[in-house]
Design a protein around this motif. Structure first.
Motif, PDB file in Angstrom:
ATOM      1  N   GLN A  80      26.375  -2.936   5.947  1.00 17.98           N
ATOM      2  CA  GLN A  80      25.037  -2.803   5.361  1.00 17.98           C
ATOM      3  C   GLN A  80      24.905  -3.651   4.110  1.00 17.98           C
ATOM      4  O   GLN A  80      23.865  -4.266   3.860  1.00 17.98           O
ATOM      5  N   LYS A  81      25.953  -3.694   3.296  1.00 13.40           N
ATOM      6  CA  LYS A  81      25.959  -4.501   2.073  1.00 13.40           C
ATOM      7  C   LYS A  81      25.796  -5.989   2.404  1.00 13.40           C
ATOM      8  O   LYS A  81      25.055  -6.710   1.719  1.00 13.40           O
ATOM      9  N   ALA A  82      26.479  -6.452   3.468  1.00 12.39           N
ATOM     10  CA  ALA A  82      26.383  -7.859   3.859  1.00 12.39           C
ATOM     11  C   ALA A  82      24.951  -8.220   4.249  1.00 12.39           C
ATOM     12  O   ALA A  82      24.476  -9.320   3.942  1.00 12.39           O
ATOM     13  N   ARG A  83      24.253  -7.295   4.905  1.00  9.02           N
ATOM     14  CA  ARG A  83      22.853  -7.548   5.279  1.00  9.02           C
ATOM     15  C   ARG A  83      21.979  -7.690   4.041  1.00  9.02           C
ATOM     16  O   ARG A  83      21.142  -8.598   3.947  1.00  9.02           O
ATOM     17  N   ILE A  84      22.168  -6.819   3.062  1.00 13.00           N
ATOM     18  CA  ILE A  84      21.396  -6.899   1.814  1.00 13.00           C
ATOM     19  C   ILE A  84      21.715  -8.195   1.079  1.00 13.00           C
ATOM     20  O   ILE A  84      20.823  -8.872   0.553  1.00 13.00           O
ATOM     21  N   ASP A  85      22.995  -8.561   1.035  1.00 11.80           N
ATOM     22  CA  ASP A  85      23.391  -9.792   0.333  1.00 11.80           C
ATOM     23  C   ASP A  85      22.746 -11.023   0.965  1.00 11.80           C
ATOM     24  O   ASP A  85      22.377 -11.973   0.260  1.00 11.80           O
ATOM     25  N   ARG A  86      22.616 -11.024   2.315  1.00 15.70           N
ATOM     26  CA  ARG A  86      21.958 -12.160   2.977  1.00 15.70           C
ATOM     27  C   ARG A  86      20.470 -12.214   2.596  1.00 15.70           C
ATOM     28  O   ARG A  86      19.918 -13.294   2.383  1.00 15.70           O
ATOM     29  N   MET A  87      19.840 -11.054   2.520  1.00 13.90           N
ATOM     30  CA  MET A  87      18.440 -11.009   2.104  1.00 13.90           C
ATOM     31  C   MET A  87      18.271 -11.563   0.702  1.00 13.90           C
ATOM     32  O   MET A  87      17.348 -12.327   0.418  1.00 13.90           O
ATOM     33  N   LEU A  88      19.179 -11.196  -0.189  1.00 12.74           N
ATOM     34  CA  LEU A  88      19.103 -11.669  -1.568  1.00 12.74           C
ATOM     35  C   LEU A  88      19.312 -13.173  -1.638  1.00 12.74           C
ATOM     36  O   LEU A  88      18.655 -13.866  -2.421  1.00 12.74           O
TER      37      LEU A  88
ATOM     38  N   ILE B  21       0.823  -1.210   0.000  1.00 15.45           N
ATOM     39  CA  ILE B  21       0.000   0.000   0.000  1.00 15.45           C
ATOM     40  C   ILE B  21       0.858   1.261   0.000  1.00 15.45           C
ATOM     41  O   ILE B  21       0.365   2.346  -0.282  1.00 15.45           O
ATOM     42  N   GLU B  22       2.132   1.115   0.291  1.00 26.87           N
ATOM     43  CA  GLU B  22       3.038   2.269   0.257  1.00 26.87           C
ATOM     44  C   GLU B  22       4.463   1.767   0.154  1.00 26.87           C
ATOM     45  O   GLU B  22       4.849   0.827   0.851  1.00 26.87           O
ATOM     46  N   ALA B  23       5.224   2.363  -0.753  1.00 28.44           N
ATOM     47  CA  ALA B  23       6.626   1.974  -0.925  1.00 28.44           C
ATOM     48  C   ALA B  23       7.526   3.059  -0.356  1.00 28.44           C
ATOM     49  O   ALA B  23       7.248   4.253  -0.492  1.00 28.44           O
ATOM     50  N   GLY B  24       8.585   2.627   0.300  1.00 26.75           N
ATOM     51  CA  GLY B  24       9.535   3.568   0.874  1.00 26.75           C
ATOM     52  C   GLY B  24      10.762   3.736   0.008  1.00 26.75           C
ATOM     53  O   GLY B  24      10.667   3.902  -1.212  1.00 26.75           O
ATOM     54  N   ASP B  25      11.915   3.630   0.611  1.00 23.18           N
ATOM     55  CA  ASP B  25      13.165   3.893  -0.105  1.00 23.18           C
ATOM     56  C   ASP B  25      13.707   2.637  -0.779  1.00 23.18           C
ATOM     57  O   ASP B  25      13.529   1.521  -0.303  1.00 23.18           O
ATOM     58  N   LEU B  26      14.390   2.859  -1.895  1.00 24.14           N
ATOM     59  CA  LEU B  26      15.079   1.792  -2.606  1.00 24.14           C
ATOM     60  C   LEU B  26      16.397   1.521  -1.896  1.00 24.14           C
ATOM     61  O   LEU B  26      17.191   2.436  -1.651  1.00 24.14           O
ATOM     62  N   GLU B  27      16.635   0.262  -1.507  1.00 26.24           N
ATOM     63  CA  GLU B  27      17.839  -0.115  -0.770  1.00 26.24           C
ATOM     64  C   GLU B  27      18.901  -0.749  -1.662  1.00 26.24           C
ATOM     65  O   GLU B  27      20.101  -0.665  -1.366  1.00 26.24           O
ATOM     66  N   TYR B  28      18.459  -1.374  -2.752  1.00 22.93           N
ATOM     67  CA  TYR B  28      19.389  -2.102  -3.620  1.00 22.93           C
ATOM     68  C   TYR B  28      18.751  -2.240  -4.995  1.00 22.93           C
ATOM     69  O   TYR B  28      17.539  -2.386  -5.118  1.00 22.93           O
ATOM     70  N   ALA B  29      19.571  -2.171  -6.023  1.00 22.52           N
ATOM     71  CA  ALA B  29      19.064  -2.354  -7.386  1.00 22.52           C
ATOM     72  C   ALA B  29      20.120  -3.065  -8.225  1.00 22.52           C
ATOM     73  O   ALA B  29      21.316  -2.749  -8.139  1.00 22.52           O
ATOM     74  N   GLU B  30      19.664  -4.025  -9.017  1.00 22.42           N
ATOM     75  CA  GLU B  30      20.555  -4.780  -9.893  1.00 22.42           C
ATOM     76  C   GLU B  30      19.879  -4.996 -11.239  1.00 22.42           C
ATOM     77  O   GLU B  30      18.738  -5.445 -11.309  1.00 22.42           O
ATOM     78  N   VAL B  31      20.567  -4.644 -12.311  1.00 20.54           N
ATOM     79  CA  VAL B  31      20.091  -4.886 -13.667  1.00 20.54           C
ATOM     80  C   VAL B  31      21.282  -5.345 -14.502  1.00 20.54           C
ATOM     81  O   VAL B  31      22.328  -4.688 -14.523  1.00 20.54           O
ATOM     82  N   LYS B  32      21.131  -6.487 -15.144  1.00 25.57           N
ATOM     83  CA  LYS B  32      22.179  -7.031 -16.026  1.00 25.57           C
ATOM     84  C   LYS B  32      23.523  -7.132 -15.299  1.00 25.57           C
ATOM     85  O   LYS B  32      24.576  -6.839 -15.859  1.00 25.57           O
TER      86      LYS B  32
ATOM     87  N   TYR C  39      24.131  -0.271  -4.207  1.00 26.85           N
ATOM     88  CA  TYR C  39      23.669  -0.331  -2.830  1.00 26.85           C
ATOM     89  C   TYR C  39      23.453   1.092  -2.302  1.00 26.85           C
ATOM     90  O   TYR C  39      24.306   1.970  -2.494  1.00 26.85           O
ATOM     91  N   ALA C  40      22.329   1.299  -1.618  1.00 23.82           N
ATOM     92  CA  ALA C  40      22.059   2.603  -1.008  1.00 23.82           C
ATOM     93  C   ALA C  40      22.881   2.755   0.266  1.00 23.82           C
ATOM     94  O   ALA C  40      23.073   1.800   1.016  1.00 23.82           O
ATOM     95  N   PHE C  41      23.348   3.989   0.507  1.00 22.75           N
ATOM     96  CA  PHE C  41      24.122   4.256   1.713  1.00 22.75           C
ATOM     97  C   PHE C  41      23.992   5.733   2.066  1.00 22.75           C
ATOM     98  O   PHE C  41      24.145   6.605   1.203  1.00 22.75           O
ATOM     99  N   ASP C  42      23.684   6.006   3.332  1.00 21.86           N
ATOM    100  CA  ASP C  42      23.555   7.384   3.804  1.00 21.86           C
ATOM    101  C   ASP C  42      24.886   7.832   4.401  1.00 21.86           C
ATOM    102  O   ASP C  42      25.331   7.301   5.431  1.00 21.86           O
ATOM    103  N   ARG C  43      25.483   8.822   3.759  1.00 21.29           N
ATOM    104  CA  ARG C  43      26.750   9.355   4.256  1.00 21.29           C
ATOM    105  C   ARG C  43      26.483  10.418   5.313  1.00 21.29           C
ATOM    106  O   ARG C  43      25.667  11.322   5.121  1.00 21.29           O
ATOM    107  N   LYS C  44      27.176  10.318   6.430  1.00 21.78           N
ATOM    108  CA  LYS C  44      26.975  11.269   7.529  1.00 21.78           C
ATOM    109  C   LYS C  44      27.399  12.681   7.124  1.00 21.78           C
ATOM    110  O   LYS C  44      26.859  13.662   7.607  1.00 21.78           O
ATOM    111  N   GLY C  45      28.353  12.768   6.222  1.00 23.93           N
ATOM    112  CA  GLY C  45      28.856  14.085   5.840  1.00 23.93           C
ATOM    113  C   GLY C  45      28.041  14.777   4.771  1.00 23.93           C
ATOM    114  O   GLY C  45      28.366  15.905   4.381  1.00 23.93           O
ATOM    115  N   ASP C  46      26.981  14.132   4.257  1.00 29.06           N
ATOM    116  CA  ASP C  46      26.166  14.747   3.212  1.00 29.06           C
ATOM    117  C   ASP C  46      25.304  15.844   3.844  1.00 29.06           C
ATOM    118  O   ASP C  46      24.421  15.569   4.661  1.00 29.06           O
ATOM    119  N   ALA C  47      25.555  17.093   3.437  1.00 29.53           N
ATOM    120  CA  ALA C  47      24.846  18.226   4.031  1.00 29.53           C
ATOM    121  C   ALA C  47      23.345  18.147   3.785  1.00 29.53           C
ATOM    122  O   ALA C  47      22.548  18.568   4.626  1.00 29.53           O
TER     123      ALA C  47
END
Length: 460
Positions: A424-432, A237-248, A253-261
């Protein structure tokens, strides 16, 4: 000795006692067998899941016994037309005006039946009269009242209409949606549960790496991981943020950098390199190169001179994207370039866009833009024989060939940021690995449009 009276029948106790004992024995045996079955693993009937319960509810009202003289009920999908009342839409399903009015009266306690919007959908179970003589009979009706609730109106045994509301619980989860290309990218991702918002995010993410009109083939594998709110029956009923995407085989992998203003999520490849790069390869989606950098005969002026950019053929009004983050330096009319736009990037890099039909809203000198943002639209202003984008790249005030230009690479993570990214990448890889198998078909049940025969057979 007791006298024998021929007028009174003899009491035969033995047969009666035998029957009673046999009955008790059979009852005890039946109880034992039942108890044994209950203890035997695998013989206990599993409880219906929420989707099956909802489907069973639909079957219950749609398969109810019709009155004599009526055929078995059929599902009729209806959408409210512009300017149409709810009663008119129900009546259009084939029932008499008084039945349509009765249904609307029942629904009044649950929804606003007056201010109905065009496109509102519902499903009616209708029983036709034998021989098609006279109006049909409404057996039941189902409509979605909110993203997580469904209203059903069904007939009781005495013929009265009863209103029920099914409210599904909503949970937050991360969805793994994998599959193979079958048709367009939009259709393929939608078939495995991707929402329009998620598909748009993924398409923009790959826009500088893949040309979806030329590089994608049938059978190419893709996989997305995203947050979503989902009902008990598995409907997003509602989609949030994209965490990972793979094509061909290209993985981001999505990652939030602390230094991004600005606090915006960035995407990195498996090694921690920012995948967007410094400048986009193509500032117009799906466009083709019609003229390269270098000497050429000008199509309007008729003589040979230097062509200081690359032309991309595209129709008038096609969105032009900012090639990179920067500040608008110029947005004005400039001689043969027609409507012209110039963006200043870091490191003394500029990009220029000519023959624009119009600028995007808010684009003016001094405005900050982000890579991939729509800044203008393709046109044929200035010296142009047809609609196209003239694209230039400047370094330290000098024009260079946009094709093959050695532009700076994107950010590469290091230190504590790289360690956090790897975790964070290892967590996504386990989900996949756990849930990344190819999904066959649509896993989102459309409850208000269930096929009754298919549902009944699946519940047996």
């Amino acid at each position: 000795m007791q006298e024998f009276d021929p007028r009174r029948s003899a009491t035969r106790w033995a047969p009666r006692i035998f029957i009673a004992v046999a009955g008790l024995a059979a009852l005890g045996l039946g109880w034992k067998l039942t108890a044994d079955d209950a203890k035997t693993p695998g013989t206990e009937k599993a409880a219906l899941d929420p989707a099956a319960l909802v489907a069973l509810q639909h079957v219950a009202f749609a398969s109810a016994e019709a009155q004599p003289g009526f055929e078995r009920p059929e599902n009729v999908a209806v959408k409210v037309r512009p300017g149409e009342t709810l009663q008119g839409a129900v009546q259009r399903a084939g029932v008499a005006p008084e039945e349509a009015q009765a249904v609307v009266s029942v629904l009044q306690g649950a929804i606003d039946t007056v201010n109905i919007k065009a496109g509102m959908a519902f499903e009616a179970a209708i029983a036709q009269r034998r021989g098609q003589r006279g109006p049909a009979r409404l057996v039941g009706l189902s409509m979605r009242a909110s993203p997580s609730s469904t209203l059903t109106v069904s007939r009781t045994f005495d013929g009265a209409l009863r209103l029920r509301e099914l409210e599904e619980k909503v949970r937050d989860e991360q969805k793994v949606a994998c599959g193979e290309m079958n048709g367009s990218f939009y259709e393929s991702v939608a078939n495995v549960g991707g929402t329009p918002a998620i598909i748009s995010q993924a398409a923009k993410l790959f826009s500088h790496k893949i040309d979806f009109s030329r590089d994608i083939k049938e059978g190419d594998r893709f996989c997305l991981v995203f947050d979503r709110k989902v009902t008990e029956s598995g409907r997003t009923i509602e989609a949030g943020d994209l965490e990972y995407a793979e094509v061909k085989g290209q993985k981001f992998y999505a990652f939030d950098r602390k230094g991004d203003a600005e606090g915006k999520t960035q995407f990195f490849d498996a090694l921690g390199k920012n995948i967007k790069g410094f400048l986009l390869r193509t500032p117009v989606d799906g466009a083709r190169i019609t003229s390269t950098f270098g000497q050429r005969k000008h199509p309007v002026l008729g003589y040979t001179r230097a062509h200081k950019g690359v032309d991309f053929g595209a129709g008038t009004g096609t969105p032009i994207l900012a090639a990179g983050d920067g500040v608008v330096l110029e947005a004005r009319r400039w001689a043969g370039y027609g409507n012209w736009l110039r963006i200043r990037h870091s490191g003394q890099w500029d990009t220029g866009y000519g023959h624009i039909s119009r600028y995007a809203s808010g684009i003016r000198p001094g405005v900050h833009v982000r890579q991939g943002q729509v800044v203008a639209y393709v046109g044929s202003t200035g010296l142009a024989t047809g609609p196209h984008l003239h694209y230039e790249v400047w370094l330290k005030g000098e024009r260079i060939n946009p094709v093959g230009a050695k532009v700076p690479q994107g950010t590469i993570l290091a230190g504590s940021e790289l360690a956090s990214f790897k975790s964070q990448k290892a967590r996504i890889d386990r989900m996949l690995a756990d849930g990344g198998a190819t999904v066959v078909g649509d896993d989102t049940p459309k409850l208000a449009a269930a096929d009754l025969d298919r549902v009944k057979s699946s519940l047996r």
